[in-house]
Design a protein around this motif. Structure first.
Motif, PDB file in Angstrom:
ATOM      1  N   VAL A  74      29.277  94.222  79.502  1.00  0.00           N
ATOM      2  CA  VAL A  74      29.802  92.935  79.954  1.00  0.00           C
ATOM      3  C   VAL A  74      28.670  91.917  79.959  1.00  0.00           C
ATOM      4  CG1 VAL A  74      31.620  93.968  81.355  1.00  0.00           C
ATOM      5  CG2 VAL A  74      29.411  93.489  82.394  1.00  0.00           C
ATOM      6  N   GLU A  75      29.031  90.677  79.699  1.00  0.00           N
ATOM      7  CA  GLU A  75      28.047  89.593  79.708  1.00  0.00           C
ATOM      8  C   GLU A  75      28.076  88.901  81.056  1.00  0.00           C
ATOM      9  OE1 GLU A  75      28.025  85.604  77.348  1.00  0.00           O
ATOM     10  OE2 GLU A  75      26.985  87.091  76.104  1.00  0.00           O
ATOM     11  N   VAL A  76      26.917  88.732  81.658  1.00  0.00           N
ATOM     12  CA  VAL A  76      26.831  88.211  83.016  1.00  0.00           C
ATOM     13  C   VAL A  76      25.939  86.977  83.048  1.00  0.00           C
ATOM     14  CG1 VAL A  76      26.193  88.726  85.397  1.00  0.00           C
ATOM     15  CG2 VAL A  76      27.060  90.542  83.928  1.00  0.00           C
ATOM     16  N   LYS A  77      26.373  85.949  83.784  1.00  0.00           N
ATOM     17  CA  LYS A  77      25.534  84.792  84.068  1.00  0.00           C
ATOM     18  C   LYS A  77      25.240  84.819  85.567  1.00  0.00           C
ATOM     19  CE  LYS A  77      26.218  80.708  82.489  1.00  0.00           C
ATOM     20  NZ  LYS A  77      26.842  79.419  82.132  1.00  0.00           N
ATOM     21  N   ALA A  78      24.059  85.294  85.927  1.00  0.00           N
ATOM     22  CA  ALA A  78      23.716  85.420  87.341  1.00  0.00           C
ATOM     23  C   ALA A  78      23.318  84.064  87.909  1.00  0.00           C
ATOM     24  CB  ALA A  78      22.572  86.409  87.509  1.00  0.00           C
ATOM     25  N   PRO A  79      23.839  83.683  89.086  1.00  0.00           N
ATOM     26  CA  PRO A  79      23.450  82.422  89.715  1.00  0.00           C
ATOM     27  C   PRO A  79      21.975  82.437  90.093  1.00  0.00           C
ATOM     28  CG  PRO A  79      24.779  83.742  91.216  1.00  0.00           C
ATOM     29  CD  PRO A  79      24.819  84.428  89.898  1.00  0.00           C
ATOM     30  N   ARG A  80      21.350  81.281  90.030  1.00  0.00           N
ATOM     31  CA  ARG A  80      19.922  81.161  90.313  1.00  0.00           C
ATOM     32  C   ARG A  80      19.715  80.436  91.641  1.00  0.00           C
ATOM     33  NH1 ARG A  80      16.670  79.044  85.310  1.00  0.00           N
ATOM     34  NH2 ARG A  80      17.879  77.171  85.774  1.00  0.00           N
ATOM     35  N   VAL A  81      18.661  80.824  92.343  1.00  0.00           N
ATOM     36  CA  VAL A  81      18.346  80.238  93.653  1.00  0.00           C
ATOM     37  C   VAL A  81      16.970  79.591  93.588  1.00  0.00           C
ATOM     38  CG1 VAL A  81      17.930  80.712  96.092  1.00  0.00           C
ATOM     39  CG2 VAL A  81      19.748  81.929  94.887  1.00  0.00           C
ATOM     40  N   ASN A  82      16.852  78.410  94.135  1.00  0.00           N
ATOM     41  CA  ASN A  82      15.557  77.736  94.258  1.00  0.00           C
ATOM     42  C   ASN A  82      15.087  77.897  95.702  1.00  0.00           C
ATOM     43  OD1 ASN A  82      13.296  76.198  94.015  1.00  0.00           O
ATOM     44  ND2 ASN A  82      14.346  74.231  93.817  1.00  0.00           N
ATOM     45  N   ASP A  83      14.178  78.829  95.919  1.00  0.00           N
ATOM     46  CA  ASP A  83      13.653  79.113  97.255  1.00  0.00           C
ATOM     47  C   ASP A  83      12.250  78.514  97.350  1.00  0.00           C
ATOM     48  OD1 ASP A  83      12.836  80.157  99.675  1.00  0.00           O
ATOM     49  OD2 ASP A  83      13.796  82.087  99.354  1.00  0.00           O
ATOM     50  N   LYS A  84      12.122  77.433  98.121  1.00  0.00           N
ATOM     51  CA  LYS A  84      10.847  76.708  98.217  1.00  0.00           C
ATOM     52  C   LYS A  84       9.972  77.201  99.360  1.00  0.00           C
ATOM     53  CE  LYS A  84      13.130  72.538  96.487  1.00  0.00           C
ATOM     54  NZ  LYS A  84      13.485  71.133  96.780  1.00  0.00           N
ATOM     55  N   ARG A  85      10.405  78.218 100.077  1.00  0.00           N
ATOM     56  CA  ARG A  85       9.609  78.719 101.191  1.00  0.00           C
ATOM     57  C   ARG A  85       8.347  79.417 100.675  1.00  0.00           C
ATOM     58  NH1 ARG A  85      12.998  82.803 104.080  1.00  0.00           N
ATOM     59  NH2 ARG A  85      13.585  83.276 101.927  1.00  0.00           N
ATOM     60  N   VAL A  86       7.310  79.405 101.518  1.00  0.00           N
ATOM     61  CA  VAL A  86       6.033  80.018 101.162  1.00  0.00           C
ATOM     62  C   VAL A  86       5.711  81.106 102.176  1.00  0.00           C
ATOM     63  CG1 VAL A  86       3.552  79.647 100.844  1.00  0.00           C
ATOM     64  CG2 VAL A  86       5.197  77.898 100.104  1.00  0.00           C
ATOM     65  N   ASP A  87       5.316  82.276 101.672  1.00  0.00           N
ATOM     66  CA  ASP A  87       4.931  83.376 102.544  1.00  0.00           C
ATOM     67  C   ASP A  87       3.617  83.032 103.230  1.00  0.00           C
ATOM     68  OD1 ASP A  87       3.693  85.907 103.428  1.00  0.00           O
ATOM     69  OD2 ASP A  87       5.418  86.835 102.445  1.00  0.00           O
ATOM     70  N   ALA A  88       3.607  83.036 104.566  1.00  0.00           N
ATOM     71  CA  ALA A  88       2.427  82.636 105.334  1.00  0.00           C
ATOM     72  C   ALA A  88       1.251  83.566 105.102  1.00  0.00           C
ATOM     73  CB  ALA A  88       2.770  82.583 106.823  1.00  0.00           C
ATOM     74  N   GLU A  89       1.504  84.853 104.821  1.00  0.00           N
ATOM     75  CA  GLU A  89       0.418  85.823 104.652  1.00  0.00           C
ATOM     76  C   GLU A  89      -0.196  85.777 103.255  1.00  0.00           C
ATOM     77  OE1 GLU A  89       1.742  89.669 105.717  1.00  0.00           O
ATOM     78  OE2 GLU A  89       2.175  89.163 107.815  1.00  0.00           O
ATOM     79  N   THR A  90       0.652  85.715 102.234  1.00  0.00           N
ATOM     80  CA  THR A  90       0.153  85.758 100.857  1.00  0.00           C
ATOM     81  C   THR A  90      -0.039  84.384 100.240  1.00  0.00           C
ATOM     82  OG1 THR A  90       2.397  85.886  99.911  1.00  0.00           O
ATOM     83  CG2 THR A  90       1.329  87.967 100.541  1.00  0.00           C
ATOM     84  N   GLY A  91       0.655  83.379 100.788  1.00  0.00           N
ATOM     85  CA  GLY A  91       0.582  82.039 100.213  1.00  0.00           C
ATOM     86  C   GLY A  91       1.414  81.869  98.967  1.00  0.00           C
ATOM     87  N   GLU A  92       2.233  82.878  98.631  1.00  0.00           N
ATOM     88  CA  GLU A  92       3.058  82.813  97.430  1.00  0.00           C
ATOM     89  C   GLU A  92       4.479  82.394  97.774  1.00  0.00           C
ATOM     90  OE1 GLU A  92       2.899  86.596  95.578  1.00  0.00           O
ATOM     91  OE2 GLU A  92       0.780  86.445  95.005  1.00  0.00           O
ATOM     92  N   ARG A  93       5.150  81.798  96.782  1.00  0.00           N
ATOM     93  CA  ARG A  93       6.537  81.384  96.963  1.00  0.00           C
ATOM     94  C   ARG A  93       7.426  82.597  97.153  1.00  0.00           C
ATOM     95  NH1 ARG A  93       8.219  76.494  94.339  1.00  0.00           N
ATOM     96  NH2 ARG A  93      10.349  77.342  94.438  1.00  0.00           N
ATOM     97  N   LYS A  94       8.371  82.506  98.058  1.00  0.00           N
ATOM     98  CA  LYS A  94       9.342  83.576  98.234  1.00  0.00           C
ATOM     99  C   LYS A  94      10.381  83.488  97.131  1.00  0.00           C
ATOM    100  CE  LYS A  94       8.774  84.127 103.214  1.00  0.00           C
ATOM    101  NZ  LYS A  94       9.450  84.251 104.527  1.00  0.00           N
ATOM    102  N   ARG A  95      10.947  84.614  96.781  1.00  0.00           N
ATOM    103  CA  ARG A  95      11.910  84.662  95.685  1.00  0.00           C
ATOM    104  C   ARG A  95      13.155  85.427  96.112  1.00  0.00           C
ATOM    105  NH1 ARG A  95       9.882  83.221  90.718  1.00  0.00           N
ATOM    106  NH2 ARG A  95       7.598  82.996  90.578  1.00  0.00           N
ATOM    107  N   PHE A  96      14.299  84.966  95.639  1.00  0.00           N
ATOM    108  CA  PHE A  96      15.542  85.706  95.846  1.00  0.00           C
ATOM    109  C   PHE A  96      15.652  86.776  94.773  1.00  0.00           C
ATOM    110  CE2 PHE A  96      19.917  86.233  94.291  1.00  0.00           C
ATOM    111  CZ  PHE A  96      20.484  86.843  95.406  1.00  0.00           C
ATOM    112  N   SER A  97      15.966  87.985  95.188  1.00  0.00           N
ATOM    113  CA  SER A  97      16.177  89.080  94.245  1.00  0.00           C
ATOM    114  C   SER A  97      17.517  89.725  94.555  1.00  0.00           C
ATOM    115  CB  SER A  97      15.043  90.113  94.346  1.00  0.00           C
ATOM    116  OG  SER A  97      15.253  91.168  93.425  1.00  0.00           O
ATOM    117  N   SER A  98      18.389  89.753  93.587  1.00  0.00           N
ATOM    118  CA  SER A  98      19.728  90.303  93.788  1.00  0.00           C
ATOM    119  C   SER A  98      19.673  91.814  93.952  1.00  0.00           C
ATOM    120  CB  SER A  98      20.629  89.951  92.603  1.00  0.00           C
ATOM    121  OG  SER A  98      21.867  90.633  92.692  1.00  0.00           O
ATOM    122  N   ALA A  99      20.351  92.315  94.992  1.00  0.00           N
ATOM    123  CA  ALA A  99      20.464  93.764  95.173  1.00  0.00           C
ATOM    124  C   ALA A  99      21.522  94.344  94.250  1.00  0.00           C
ATOM    125  CB  ALA A  99      20.803  94.080  96.629  1.00  0.00           C
TER     126      ALA A  99
END
Length: 411
Positions: A74-99
Motif C-alpha cells: 500500500v502507498e502511504v502519505k504520512a503526516p508531518r509534524v513541525n516540532d520546534k521544541r529543544v531538548d534542554a540536555e542535548t540542545g537538539e530539536r525534538k522530533r516526532f516519531s510515529s510508533a
C-alpha cells in the motif's frame, strides 16, 4: 478509485477483492497515522514560544512511501509534524516519531516474520520475488539482495542475543533440551541446545540457543559457563530429559540448582524396555504416579508399579526407581506449576512446529545462518508463549519457600 474489471473478475493489479482489501488497508493506515499525529499535537498544545505561538504544529505530509503489509503493498502519505521544541540536555530539536510507521519501516513485522519461515522451508533468496509478488501485489522490498541482507541481520541478532547481559534477569525455572533438526550445522551429529526460562514474574523467555555435539557434557558445559559468565543466577529448578551431558554441566556450573527429570521422556524410555502387550497397562500405572495428589501418593504409586512389573521387567522398573527423587522433585513446588514442571513440553511444543518447517530443507547455507533461522522462528513463537499458572507464586519459589501438599512452608 475505479478499476477496469475483466470478465474473469481480475483487474490490471490482480483480483478486485485484493484491490478492495489493499485500498481498505491504505485508508485505515492513513486514518491511524492522522489520529496519532493529532493526539501528539493536542497533547502539546500548551507548549508555546515567547510570542504565544504553538511550538508543535502540522507541516503537511512526507513523500508517499510504499509499505509491504499482509494485505499487500500500500502507498502511504504520512503526516508531518513541525516540532520546534529543544531538548534542554542535548540542545537538539525534538522530533516526532510515529510508533505506527517508523521512518525506516518498509514492511510490516508480520511480513518480516514470514521471510525466515519461507527461507527455512527451503525457498532460496532468488525464489522470493516470483513466489510473493503475486500474493503481495508487488515485488518491492523482496529482491534477493534484500533477503540476503535480512539473513545477515538475523545472524547479527542471534549473536547479540547470545552475548547479552543476564545479570538483570532472574530465571527461577529453566527447561533444557537438545533438539535435532534437519538443517545444516556442519557436524553430522550436531543439535541445537535450547534453554527456556521462567522469570520471577512468571513469564517464559528464551534464555539461550546454541549448536552442540550430541548433547555432550562439553557442549552443555560451554553453554552453561557462558550464561554464568554473563551474570545468570542459578535457577531453583532445572527440567530436562535423562541426557547426562546437561546434568553434568549443571552440577559443575550451578550445583545448587535442583533437578527434575522429564516424565514424557522417562515414560517413553520405560515403555521401550517392555513388550508392546504390557505397555498400555504400564502407561496407566505411570500416569498414576505423575497424577498423584502429593508426593506420598506418588511414592506409593511407584511401589505399586515396582510390584506389578518388577519381576518380569526389572530394567524398566529400575529406570524409575533409580531416578525417583529427581522424578518427584516437582512436588516440592506450587501445585499450579506441576503440569509445566513435569516435562520439557515448553521446548518440545515450540520445536515441533520448527521441525515441520525445516523438514524439507537441505541446508541453510552455513551453521550461523541455520542457527539464525531457527532463532528467528523461536523469537516469533515466543510472543505467543503464556506465563506459567499462578505466576505470582514464582517469586515465592525464588524467595526459598517450599511447598507440601500445595501449601507453602518455610525454606
Amino acid at each position: 478509485m475505479l478499476s477496469v474489471v475483466n470478465d474473469d473478475g481480475t483487474t490490471p493489479n490482480g483480483s478486485l477483492i485484493d484491490e478492495i482489501v489493499r485500498e481498505g488497508a491504505r485508508r485505515m493506515l492513513a486514518a491511524a497515522l492522522e489520529a496519532e499525529v493529532n493526539a501528539y499535537i493536542a497533547e502539546l498544545e500548551q507548549e508555546r514560544d515567547e510570542t504565544g505561538r504553538r511550538l508543535v504544529v502540522r507541516n503537511g505530509y512526507h513523500k508517499p512511501r510504499r509499505v509491504t503489509t499482509a494485505a499487500g503493498v500500500v502507498e502511504v502519505k504520512a503526516p508531518r509534524v513541525n516540532d520546534k521544541r529543544v531538548d534542554a540536555e542535548t540542545g537538539e530539536r525534538k522530533r516526532f516519531s510515529s510508533a505506527i510507521l517508523p521512518p525506516w519501516c518498509r514492511k510490516s513485522p508480520k511480513i518480516s516474520e514470514v521471510l525466515p519461515l519461507l527461507y527455512l522451508h527451503g525457498l532460496s533468496s532468488g525464489d522470493f520475488v516470483p513466489a510473493l509478488e503475486q500474493f503481495l501485489g508487488s515485488s518491492a522490498g523482496l529482491s534477493p539482495a534484500t533477503i540476503t541482507r535480512l539473513t545477515q541481520q538475523w545472524q547479527a541478532d542471534h549473536a547479540a542475543f547470545m552475548d547479552r547481559d543476564l545479570a538483570e534477569v532472574d530465571y527461577v525455572y529453566v527447561w533444557a533440551d537438545g533438539i535435532h533438526l534437519n538443517v545444516r550445522l556442519e557436524e553430522a551429529k550436531a543439535c541445537v541446545l535450547v534453554l527456556i526460562g521462567v522469570r520471577a514474574d512468571g513469564s517464559k523467555e528464551l534464555v539461550a540457543l546454541k549448536d552442540g555435539y550430541r548433547e555432550s557434557a562439553e557442549s552443555w558445559g560451554d553453554l552453561m559457563r557462558d550464561c554464568a559468565r554473563r551474570g545468570m543466577r542459578a535457577p531453583v529448578l532445572a527440567v530436562g530429559d535423562g541426557a547426562l551431558g546437561f546434568w553434568k554441566a549443571l552440577a559443575e556450573v550451578f550445583p545448587e540448582t535442583r533437578e527434575q527429570r522429564c516424565w514424557v521422556h522417562k515414560t517413553a524410555n520405560v515403555l521401550d524396555a517392555m513388550p508392546k502387550s504390557a505397555q498400555p497397562g504400564a502407561k496407566k500405572a505411570i500416569q498414576d504416579i505423575t497424577g498423584a495428589e502429593d508426593r506420598d501418593r506418588a511414592e506409593a504409586a511407584i511401589k505399586t508399579f515396582a510390584k506389578l512389573y518388577g519381576a518380569k521387567f526389572p530394567k524398566a522398573v529400575k529406570k524409575i526407581t533409580d531416578d525417583q527423587e529427581r522424578l518427584l522433585a516437582f512436588y516440592d513446588f506450587p501445585a499450579e506449576h506441576w503440569i509445566q514442571l513435569r516435562t520439557t513440553n515448553p521446548i518440545e511444543s515450540t520445536f515441533s512446529t520448527v521441525r515441520l518447517r525445516t523438514k524439507v530443507i537441505r541446508g541453510a547455507g552455513s551453521r550461523t545462518a541455520a542457527l539464525a533461522m531457527v532463532f528467528k522462528l523461536v523469537e516469533s513463537a515466543q510472543v505467543r508463549w503464556r506465563a506459567v499458572n499462578a505466576p505470582h507464586l514464582v517469586a515465592l519459589v525464588r524467595a526459598g519457600a517450599r511447598f507440601e501438599r500445595a501449601e507453602a512452608v518455610a525454606a
